[in-house]
Design a protein around this motif. Sequence first.
Motif, PDB file in Angstrom:
ATOM      1  N   UNK A 102       0.831  -1.209   0.000  1.00  0.00           N
ATOM      2  CA  UNK A 102       0.000   0.000   0.000  1.00  0.00           C
ATOM      3  C   UNK A 102       0.863   1.256   0.000  1.00  0.00           C
ATOM      4  N   UNK A 103       0.396   2.275  -0.746  1.00  0.00           N
ATOM      5  CA  UNK A 103       1.094   3.556  -0.709  1.00  0.00           C
ATOM      6  C   UNK A 103       0.605   4.360   0.491  1.00  0.00           C
ATOM      7  N   UNK A 104       1.048   5.609   0.613  1.00  0.00           N
ATOM      8  CA  UNK A 104       0.702   6.427   1.770  1.00  0.00           C
ATOM      9  C   UNK A 104      -0.797   6.703   1.897  1.00  0.00           C
ATOM     10  N   UNK A 105      -1.564   6.487   0.802  1.00  0.00           N
ATOM     11  CA  UNK A 105      -3.013   6.685   0.825  1.00  0.00           C
ATOM     12  C   UNK A 105      -3.773   5.371   0.999  1.00  0.00           C
TER      13      UNK A 105
END
Length: 117
Positions: A102-105
Amino acid sequence: MATVLIWAQMDLPPEHARDIIDEAKPLIEAALEEPGCEIYTWSHDPYVPGRVNVFERWTSEEELAAHFLNPAYTDMGKQLRSRGPIVAQSRKFRVDVHGPIYDENRVPSAEFFDVAS
């Protein structure tokens, strides 16, 4: 030094699979105590009677090579075949790159962003 992952799948006689793995518990626990063993987990497949899935993570090829010489490994085959033949397949993977899903969002991605090695 690259991480090494092991994936294995074994089809044991369904009527004996639980006992075979329960009796192998001391060998599994011994492997978990070996240098370089980060994960060594065995699980019964809930959809295929008698099937056992194995996942291992080792810190290096050298540590895995040492494991192959220890009783936790050398005695396991005899234990697995203790109540009949098995069908098995296995593969090893050397992991030179890894990263988060997962990315930061919190959006999943197959890309290797923010790569750590």
